[in-house]
Design an enzyme around this catalytic site. Sequence first.
Site, short mmCIF file in Angstrom:
data_model
loop_
_atom_site.label_atom_id
_atom_site.label_comp_id
_atom_site.label_asym_id
_atom_site.label_seq_id
_atom_site.Cartn_x
_atom_site.Cartn_y
_atom_site.Cartn_z
N ALA A 55 22.91 14.95 -2.48
CA ALA A 55 22.46 16.02 -2.59
C ALA A 55 21.69 15.89 -3.81
CB ALA A 55 23.49 17.16 -2.77
N HIS A 274 19.82 2.43 11.95
CA HIS A 274 18.34 2.17 11.35
C HIS A 274 17.51 1.28 12.34
CE1 HIS A 274 19.34 4.41 8.10
NE2 HIS A 274 19.63 3.55 7.26
N LYS A 377 12.75 -5.44 1.83
CA LYS A 377 11.70 -5.78 2.81
C LYS A 377 12.29 -4.79 4.05
CE LYS A 377 10.71 -9.57 4.95
NZ LYS A 377 10.05 -10.71 5.16
N TRP A 520 1.73 -13.42 3.28
CA TRP A 520 1.18 -12.30 3.22
C TRP A 520 0.85 -11.56 1.83
CZ3 TRP A 520 2.52 -6.90 3.11
CH2 TRP A 520 1.55 -6.17 3.31
#
Length: 526
Positions: A55, A274, A377, A520
Amino acid sequence: MNNLKIPHSPNEAEKEETLSLIRESLTHTMICEGTHFDGKIPHVFVTFGASGDLACKKIYPTLWWLYRDNLLPKPTLFFGYARSDITIAQLREKCIKYMKVKPSEEKKYEEFWKLNHYVRGSYDKGVDFENLDKEIKKLTCDLTANRVFYLALPPNVFEIVTSNIKNHTMAEKGWNRVIIEKPFGRDADSSKQLSDHLSKLFREDQIYRIDHYLGKEMVQNLMTIRFANKIFSPTWNRDNIASVLITFKEPFGTQGRGGYFNEFGIIRDVMQNHLLQILSLVAMERPVSCHPDDIRDEKVRVLKSIQPVELNDTVLGQYIGDPNGEGDAKLGYLDDPTVPKNSTTPTYALAVLKINNERWDGVPFILRCGKALNERKAEVRIQYNDVAGDIFEGNSKRNELVIRVQPGEAIYVKMMTKSPGITFDMEETELDLSYNHRYKDAYLPDAYERLILDVFCGSLMHFVRSDELSEAWRIFTPLLHKIEKELPKPINYVYGSRGPIEANKKCAENNFKYYGSYKWHGNNKL
């Protein structure tokens, strides 16, 4: 509101114009839902577990940011409810370091806290919930009021709290919506028990099972990437794609929360929710519309095509300290005093899933997640097949479409090109859409901002439906039970490394090629 977008906003004037459009859309949505929103019907947001970490770190900051940007219907009152004997001033003090208040926002910040109220009470006594109801009615003058209930609570009190909400705290005039944080059970049986319990209390359209990853910019962008670009559609199948790697990495360990983590492990904490949510968006068929149920129907359909994960399709690891590291890096998982010394709970997991349908038959979907790794990542890496009839003596490397979820939202295609200059050498480069470069001043809300705003608007698109949850647990429950029964010893990996070497071998066995020759640099662009 489902299709509402926040465009590029290079300055404060354009940002304010963007927010104005959102406010208009919000008002329109309320009218369309039959609530006759005219700016006078009270809205009440109740946070159960108001004094807890979730919270203070996430919910109150999110409510403040939405209030700050005038995105909430007016008036909205905020109620905190918990067992702690604290005042609003003390709650405010606990939240302050997470609120990101600018000096120019101090006046509005004071207004926000004046709309906040706190009620102390237990989670198992109906009389305390009746007291909360009385306080809400007193401050809303017993008018028609819409209520949102957020359960920022441990899962062991979900059932008793939702029962008390239903029996004692529901709005008699106005709509009611209940937000439930993961974990939604520990396995298929416990999840079904919770779902059955909730279905007896609320309609499915009143239940918002929140997975904050569904609120992330690039996860929400997956629909657009897939179904609004002709360039990708012809190649999005087993004839062109070799493998799909979905990764979640954290560069820190359990940080003193090992006791909680040990109860669930990395598979329940990250992979079963997820990563599987991302997989379903990558792999699903085109829905007939952008209606939430049409999208969730397709997600369920693709999950039904996945067989339960086998133990031999996984790699399980547990981090140990790095003797040469500094600070927490010197400590392994078992060095956490809140973790049992003989714990075999994995802090790293890799699992290979196969989708048994015409589009994806034979394409491995590799889910990989872990703590105490070399970087932070989260990304989707779609690796294409080798070019047929190679004329470049094996120097050509596979194309990859990479969707970077965090940090530094980006989409890039890794491809081969001739090196600049007089030679005819080849090198890897990318076609790159980096948000911090292309949308330098873009207004990107936090995931919780998007999702809580969706709750006010009644949009269920980015929330988990009961049958979707059931299929997710079906895929992972046999594996979880086998791990708990057989207690396989996880492979040790050093804090700050890329994880167990065996994971790289498992990827190679499943048609993913790691070259290690290319880095990258999108996050470094100005």
